[in-house]
Motif scaffolding. Structure first.
Motif, PDB file in Angstrom:
ATOM      1  N   THR A  32       0.829  -1.206   0.000  1.00  0.00           N
ATOM      2  CA  THR A  32       0.000   0.000   0.000  1.00  0.00           C
ATOM      3  C   THR A  32       0.860   1.251   0.000  1.00  0.00           C
ATOM      4  O   THR A  32       0.603   2.211  -0.746  1.00  0.00           O
ATOM      5  CB  THR A  32      -0.927   0.008   1.225  1.00  0.00           C
ATOM      6  OG1 THR A  32      -1.722  -1.168   1.227  1.00  0.00           O
ATOM      7  CG2 THR A  32      -1.854   1.221   1.201  1.00  0.00           C
ATOM      8  N   HIS A  67     -10.315   6.431  -2.780  1.00  0.00           N
ATOM      9  CA  HIS A  67     -10.530   5.560  -1.617  1.00  0.00           C
ATOM     10  C   HIS A  67      -9.283   4.785  -1.202  1.00  0.00           C
ATOM     11  O   HIS A  67      -9.346   4.015  -0.234  1.00  0.00           O
ATOM     12  CB  HIS A  67     -11.685   4.595  -1.891  1.00  0.00           C
ATOM     13  CG  HIS A  67     -12.992   5.294  -2.085  1.00  0.00           C
ATOM     14  ND1 HIS A  67     -13.664   5.938  -1.053  1.00  0.00           N
ATOM     15  CD2 HIS A  67     -13.751   5.487  -3.198  1.00  0.00           C
ATOM     16  CE1 HIS A  67     -14.774   6.481  -1.516  1.00  0.00           C
ATOM     17  NE2 HIS A  67     -14.851   6.227  -2.805  1.00  0.00           N
ATOM     18  N   LEU A 122      -6.488   1.473   4.270  1.00  0.00           N
ATOM     19  CA  LEU A 122      -6.864   0.261   3.544  1.00  0.00           C
ATOM     20  C   LEU A 122      -5.772  -0.810   3.579  1.00  0.00           C
ATOM     21  O   LEU A 122      -5.931  -1.865   2.961  1.00  0.00           O
ATOM     22  CB  LEU A 122      -7.180   0.585   2.083  1.00  0.00           C
ATOM     23  CG  LEU A 122      -8.574   1.116   1.746  1.00  0.00           C
ATOM     24  CD1 LEU A 122      -8.735   1.219   0.238  1.00  0.00           C
ATOM     25  CD2 LEU A 122      -9.667   0.241   2.334  1.00  0.00           C
ATOM     26  N   GLU A 147      -6.718  -4.278   4.312  1.00  0.00           N
ATOM     27  CA  GLU A 147      -7.587  -4.867   3.287  1.00  0.00           C
ATOM     28  C   GLU A 147      -6.827  -5.143   1.993  1.00  0.00           C
ATOM     29  O   GLU A 147      -7.287  -5.884   1.138  1.00  0.00           O
ATOM     30  CB  GLU A 147      -8.743  -3.902   3.019  1.00  0.00           C
ATOM     31  CG  GLU A 147      -9.899  -4.462   2.248  1.00  0.00           C
ATOM     32  CD  GLU A 147     -11.063  -3.469   2.168  1.00  0.00           C
ATOM     33  OE1 GLU A 147     -11.856  -3.584   1.220  1.00  0.00           O
ATOM     34  OE2 GLU A 147     -11.172  -2.591   3.044  1.00  0.00           O
ATOM     35  N   GLY A 187     -11.810  -2.874  -2.839  1.00  0.00           N
ATOM     36  CA  GLY A 187     -11.217  -1.927  -1.923  1.00  0.00           C
ATOM     37  C   GLY A 187     -11.104  -0.512  -2.464  1.00  0.00           C
ATOM     38  O   GLY A 187     -11.496   0.456  -1.815  1.00  0.00           O
ATOM     39  N   THR A 212     -13.216  -6.989   3.213  1.00  0.00           N
ATOM     40  CA  THR A 212     -14.099  -5.900   2.792  1.00  0.00           C
ATOM     41  C   THR A 212     -15.360  -5.887   3.647  1.00  0.00           C
ATOM     42  O   THR A 212     -15.835  -4.816   4.057  1.00  0.00           O
ATOM     43  CB  THR A 212     -14.452  -6.037   1.304  1.00  0.00           C
ATOM     44  OG1 THR A 212     -13.259  -5.922   0.526  1.00  0.00           O
ATOM     45  CG2 THR A 212     -15.441  -4.957   0.874  1.00  0.00           C
ATOM     46  N   ARG A 214     -14.748  -4.155   6.846  1.00  0.00           N
ATOM     47  CA  ARG A 214     -14.812  -2.684   6.708  1.00  0.00           C
ATOM     48  C   ARG A 214     -16.266  -2.223   6.641  1.00  0.00           C
ATOM     49  O   ARG A 214     -16.634  -1.227   7.286  1.00  0.00           O
ATOM     50  CB  ARG A 214     -14.060  -2.229   5.467  1.00  0.00           C
ATOM     51  CG  ARG A 214     -14.384  -0.782   5.069  1.00  0.00           C
ATOM     52  CD  ARG A 214     -13.488  -0.221   4.005  1.00  0.00           C
ATOM     53  NE  ARG A 214     -13.362  -1.034   2.826  1.00  0.00           N
ATOM     54  CZ  ARG A 214     -14.232  -1.052   1.814  1.00  0.00           C
ATOM     55  NH1 ARG A 214     -15.325  -0.296   1.858  1.00  0.00           N
ATOM     56  NH2 ARG A 214     -14.015  -1.801   0.757  1.00  0.00           N
TER      57      ARG A 214
END
Length: 242
Positions: A89, A106, A111, A114, A125, A234, A237
């Motif tokens: 990420t 997003h 995240l 995820e 995501g 997901t 979340r």
């Protein structure tokens, strides 16, 4: 599935590109182009190309369209599955820089838990649609189902259609879930794109209603595992962010 990384990229990217959802308006190059032409188009994909670049950097593979990276991106598993999600990420955000807004709105450090170096993470995501699944019209779930890579078994075929046993995505009011196996039809070809020769009993991949290619048992396991893992994180979340 035979063929090199550029060919595999083109087969999986063609349908959403043709529909105008992803990549530059060069669907014909993905369908008819040479290896070099496909590579030139791939570099202009806002979504897939950054993933492949980061995956190449983190694995030490010089070519982002190396078959190992392309397969891992589209299907999950493989060489990208061992990459640390938080590091991936961070590298993706660093590569995108100011472009991390807009299309990538997003994507953020939140995240990281995820994240995965594959298309399924991008669908569930990064794309906005998982945040809209509570809409009563069901359209966001249909988009997510079309955009993820679906695996299935060929039950029969005609000159124009294939009957496929597969699972479809649904929303049960709380979670995104895959259905029990059902039967759907997909076209054999699309806009003159060379058809994939498949036989009854073979396993195949479908993206935006288009048959992308055959899958072996290991590829099906990788795709199923990456999809189920992504749905789980997901859904976590979605349970906490309404």
């Amino acid at each position: 599935m035979a063929g090199g990384g550029a060919e595999m990229f083109a087969r999986y990217a063609y349908a959403p590109n043709r529909l105008g959802y992803c990549g530059p308006p060069d669907a014909a190059a993905l369908r008819d182009g040479s290896d070099d032409q496909v590579r030139a188009v791939a570099r202009r994909f806002t979504g897939a190309w950054p993933y492949l670049r980061v995956m190449a950097t983190m694995t030490g593979i010089a070519d982002p369209l190396d078959r190992r990276l392309v397969e891992s991106y589209w299907l999950g598993g493989g060489i990208g599955a061992d990459l640390d999600p938080a590091e991936f990420t961070a590298e993706l955000l660093a590569l995108l820089g100011p472009a991390a807004g807009g299309y990538w709105t997003h994507l953020g450090p939140e995240l990281a838990d995820e994240a995965a170096a594959n298309h399924c993470f991008h669908v569930f995501g990064v794309y906005p649609w998982s945040r809209l699944v509570r809409q009563a019209n069901g359209h966001p779930v249909q988009v997510l189902d079309n955009c993820r890579i679906t695996w299935g078994t060929v039950l029969g075929r005609t000159d124009t259609e294939i009957a496929l046993r597969c699972r479809v995505l649904g929303w049960d009011g709380q979670r995104l879930v895959l259905s029990a196996e059902t039967v759907r039809s997909v076209p054999v070809g699309m806009d003159g794109y060379p058809t994939v020769p498949v036989s009854v009993g073979e396993q195949v991949a479908v993206h935006w209603g288009r048959l992308c290619g055959r899958l072996d048992d290991a590829q099906v396991r990788a795709l199923a595992a990456s999809t189920e893992r992504q749905l789980e994180v997901t859904n976590q979340r979605l349970a906490t962010r309404r």
